[in-house]
Scaffold this active site. Structure first.
Site, PDB file in Angstrom:
ATOM      1  N   VAL A  90      -7.200 -62.857  54.100  1.00  0.00           N
ATOM      2  CA  VAL A  90      -6.256 -61.804  53.718  1.00  0.00           C
ATOM      3  C   VAL A  90      -6.827 -60.903  52.624  1.00  0.00           C
ATOM      4  CG1 VAL A  90      -4.222 -63.074  54.467  1.00  0.00           C
ATOM      5  CG2 VAL A  90      -5.062 -63.399  52.138  1.00  0.00           C
ATOM      6  N   HIS A 106      -4.129 -62.556  59.968  1.00  0.00           N
ATOM      7  CA  HIS A 106      -3.180 -63.255  59.094  1.00  0.00           C
ATOM      8  C   HIS A 106      -2.605 -62.345  58.014  1.00  0.00           C
ATOM      9  CE1 HIS A 106      -5.099 -67.382  60.243  1.00  0.00           C
ATOM     10  NE2 HIS A 106      -4.249 -66.955  61.150  1.00  0.00           N
ATOM     11  N   CYS A 136      13.959 -48.404  53.347  1.00  0.00           N
ATOM     12  CA  CYS A 136      15.393 -48.701  53.477  1.00  0.00           C
ATOM     13  C   CYS A 136      16.073 -49.004  52.147  1.00  0.00           C
ATOM     14  CB  CYS A 136      15.611 -49.853  54.442  1.00  0.00           C
ATOM     15  SG  CYS A 136      15.109 -51.471  53.801  1.00  0.00           S
ATOM     16  N   ALA A 216     -23.127 -69.022  53.213  1.00  0.00           N
ATOM     17  CA  ALA A 216     -22.933 -67.781  53.979  1.00  0.00           C
ATOM     18  C   ALA A 216     -23.839 -66.660  53.497  1.00  0.00           C
ATOM     19  CB  ALA A 216     -21.468 -67.355  53.884  1.00  0.00           C
TER      20      ALA A 216
END
Length: 230
Positions: A90, A106, A136, A216
């Protein structure tokens, strides 16, 4: 390889200082996930949920992309074919690393969602349930995050991309969160070659044709270099 489809998980952002579910002393261990990562938890205590995601958002805003993120950005810009990136994360480190058109299945920490009318807008660093929706005006603001028990975003787009892929690559994923954990089997069923890039074998490691293991920031740039040279 005309179309490379990449799925990324928390492992690609770990070296940027963003914790994974498995971190022993990470942010996740300080909270009960039933209370902060479910619609029911939000209904019971929206203040607690916002406290948790405000902390995650602060971590995200302060983090910087690492070499794995920038390598994927480079792959997208230099690969002669198509590169689609789906992320379970995220954070926005892929975008800040130079990648574009990321499918955030996600949700995103940088997005706010009205639980009343589904309006979305850029999230401030600090959010609260009392903040009125810009559309709203109802005070029912929630993080634009897919919680446990909710349907991930853009599944039709994901399966369409999977059906068109020539290679499926999973990077930094644990292989225990569905439906993403099932993508490798979907790819295998369609005869698409599969590759895992991970710190260690995932729960679905045996389903991949090939694998490279290590940090990584080392293995992703190395793999990208190999692809661009081929």
């Amino acid at each position: 390889m005309t179309h490379i489809l990449i799925l990324t998980g928390a492992g690609i952002s770990a070296e940027s200082g963003l914790g994974t579910f498995r971190d022993v002393d990470g942010l996740w261990t300080k909270y009960d996930l039933d209370e902060v990562a479910t619609p029911e938890g939000f209904a019971r205590n929206p203040t607690l949920v916002h406290e948790f995601y405000n902390a995650r958002r602060a971590n995200c805003f302060d983090a910087t992309p690492n070499a794995a993120h920038t390598a994927l950005g480079r792959l997208q810009s230099e690969h002669a074919g198509r590169v689609t990136i789906i992320t379970q994360n995220v954070d926005d480190l892929h975008e800040r690393g130079g990648a574009t058109d990321i499918i955030h299945m996600h949700g995103e920490l940088r997005s706010a969602l009205c639980a009343n009318c589904d309006h979305r807008w850029p999230a401030p660093r600090e959010m609260s349930a009392e903040a009125p929706c810009p559309s709203c005006a109802e005070p029912n603001t929630r993080p634009d995050i897919v919680w446990f028990g909710e349907m991930p975003y853009r599944m039709e787009d994901i399966y369409a991309a999977l059906s068109e892929a020539d290679l499926f690559v999973a990077i930094g994923t644990s292989g225990n969160v569905y439906p993403a954990a099932g993508f490798v089997m979907e790819a295998r069923a369609m005869g698409i070659p599969t590759l895992e890039l991970n710190l260690e074998p995932s729960d679905t490691a045996s389903a991949f044709n090939e694998a490279r293991f290590g940090p990584a920031t080392q293995i992703v740039p190395g793999w990208v270099e190999d692809v661009l040279k081929s």
